[in-house]
Scaffold this active site. Sequence first.
Site, short mmCIF file in Angstrom:
data_model
loop_
_atom_site.label_atom_id
_atom_site.label_comp_id
_atom_site.label_asym_id
_atom_site.label_seq_id
_atom_site.Cartn_x
_atom_site.Cartn_y
_atom_site.Cartn_z
N ASP A 61 3.67 -2.34 2.28
CA ASP A 61 2.54 -2.05 4.08
C ASP A 61 1.67 -1.38 4.35
OD1 ASP A 61 4.46 -4.88 4.84
OD2 ASP A 61 5.95 -3.13 5.74
N ARG A 92 -4.65 -9.89 2.92
CA ARG A 92 -4.23 -8.90 2.99
C ARG A 92 -5.46 -8.44 2.08
NH1 ARG A 92 1.44 -6.73 5.51
NH2 ARG A 92 0.59 -7.91 7.86
N ARG A 133 -1.62 -5.54 11.03
CA ARG A 133 -1.72 -4.54 10.45
C ARG A 133 -3.05 -4.18 9.83
NH1 ARG A 133 2.66 -2.10 9.01
NH2 ARG A 133 5.10 -2.74 9.13
N LYS A 158 1.85 -8.50 19.00
CA LYS A 158 3.00 -8.91 19.00
C LYS A 158 3.71 -7.85 18.89
CE LYS A 158 1.62 -10.49 14.38
NZ LYS A 158 2.08 -11.48 13.02
#
Length: 174
Positions: A61, A92, A133, A158
């Site tokens: 992450d 990502r 992110r 969110k």
Amino acid sequence: TGGYAKVRHVHSDGMQGDLKFLDVLRKMGCEIREEADGIAVSGPEPGHLHGINVDMNDFSDQALTLAAIAPYAGEPVEIRNIAHIRGQESDRIHAIVSNLTLAGIACEEYPDGVRIEPGQPGNCRISTFEDHRVAMAFSVMGLGAEGIVIENPGCCRKTFENYFDILDHLTGKR
């Protein structure tokens, strides 16, 4: 930026896997201090951030955050073993390479990671790919460069609705 930040109510003995990111920052030249009320991070003076080659499989992450600060390192940054982040809210790895390229940063995409060369990000519009992110990580890149615009910052709603308000407050841009 050579700045300072403290995350209150977080300590190194916590269960959060993302705490491993503190070791990455330390290896890059940041000072990490455990204080009574949280963890404090001080960045080195601009131009003194070190490059790193890191396997981020078990704390992926934070790969976007590392990619967003990587241009400011004095040596390349290589992030490995993160192929699985292609299947999250967005691809990502593709988001990293696309946005860094837009900012004029040389990078190379691998099936399971990315290599990012040092450089000064230039004016660009960051595509969030509707991924909170991506928006939050690349806003950090914008702290060291003028002209970085996050398209669709509302995608953060969110998970962190007022992220950009808080970032503006913390950086004094309010």
